[in-house]
Design a protein around this motif. Structure first.
Motif, PDB file in Angstrom:
ATOM      1  N   VAL A  35      15.918 -24.135  10.932  1.00 15.81           N
ATOM      2  CA  VAL A  35      15.792 -24.515  12.340  1.00 15.81           C
ATOM      3  C   VAL A  35      16.428 -25.873  12.562  1.00 15.81           C
ATOM      4  CG1 VAL A  35      14.139 -25.194  14.122  1.00 15.81           C
ATOM      5  CG2 VAL A  35      13.754 -23.108  12.811  1.00 15.81           C
ATOM      6  N   LEU A  36      16.110 -26.829  11.701  1.00  6.49           N
ATOM      7  CA  LEU A  36      16.663 -28.173  11.856  1.00  6.49           C
ATOM      8  C   LEU A  36      18.184 -28.182  11.703  1.00  6.49           C
ATOM      9  CD1 LEU A  36      14.024 -30.281   9.921  1.00  6.49           C
ATOM     10  CD2 LEU A  36      14.391 -30.203  12.392  1.00  6.49           C
ATOM     11  N   GLU A  37      18.696 -27.401  10.781  1.00  5.80           N
ATOM     12  CA  GLU A  37      20.148 -27.338  10.592  1.00  5.80           C
ATOM     13  C   GLU A  37      20.842 -26.710  11.795  1.00  5.80           C
ATOM     14  OE1 GLU A  37      20.579 -27.126   5.742  1.00  5.80           O
ATOM     15  OE2 GLU A  37      20.365 -25.246   6.841  1.00  5.80           O
ATOM     16  N   GLY A  38      20.117 -25.890  12.554  1.00  3.81           N
ATOM     17  CA  GLY A  38      20.694 -25.241  13.716  1.00  3.81           C
ATOM     18  C   GLY A  38      20.725 -26.109  14.965  1.00  3.81           C
ATOM     19  N   ILE A  39      20.074 -27.244  14.904  1.00  7.15           N
ATOM     20  CA  ILE A  39      20.035 -28.142  16.063  1.00  7.15           C
ATOM     21  C   ILE A  39      21.315 -28.960  16.107  1.00  7.15           C
ATOM     22  CG2 ILE A  39      18.878 -30.128  17.100  1.00  7.15           C
ATOM     23  CD1 ILE A  39      16.286 -29.106  15.831  1.00  7.15           C
TER      24      ILE A  39
END
Length: 44
Positions: A35-39
């Motif tokens: 999720v964090l990498e997708g931000i």
């Protein structure tokens, strides 16, 4: 994870419970990382 049982590990039940808990922790951390990498950082 699905292929292991308490009887497969040395120390049996307690070791399996600890291992299973650590595995679930690992899975949840990886989900959060994705999720964090997708931000995207959008700055104006």
């Amino acid at each position: 994870m699905n292929e292991w049982a308490a009887e497969d590990l040395e120390g049996e039940d307690m070791e399996y419970v600890e291992w299973a808990g650590e595995y679930q922790f690992y899975v949840k951390l990886n989900e959060r990382l994705r999720v964090l990498e997708g931000i995207e950082n959008i700055s104006s």
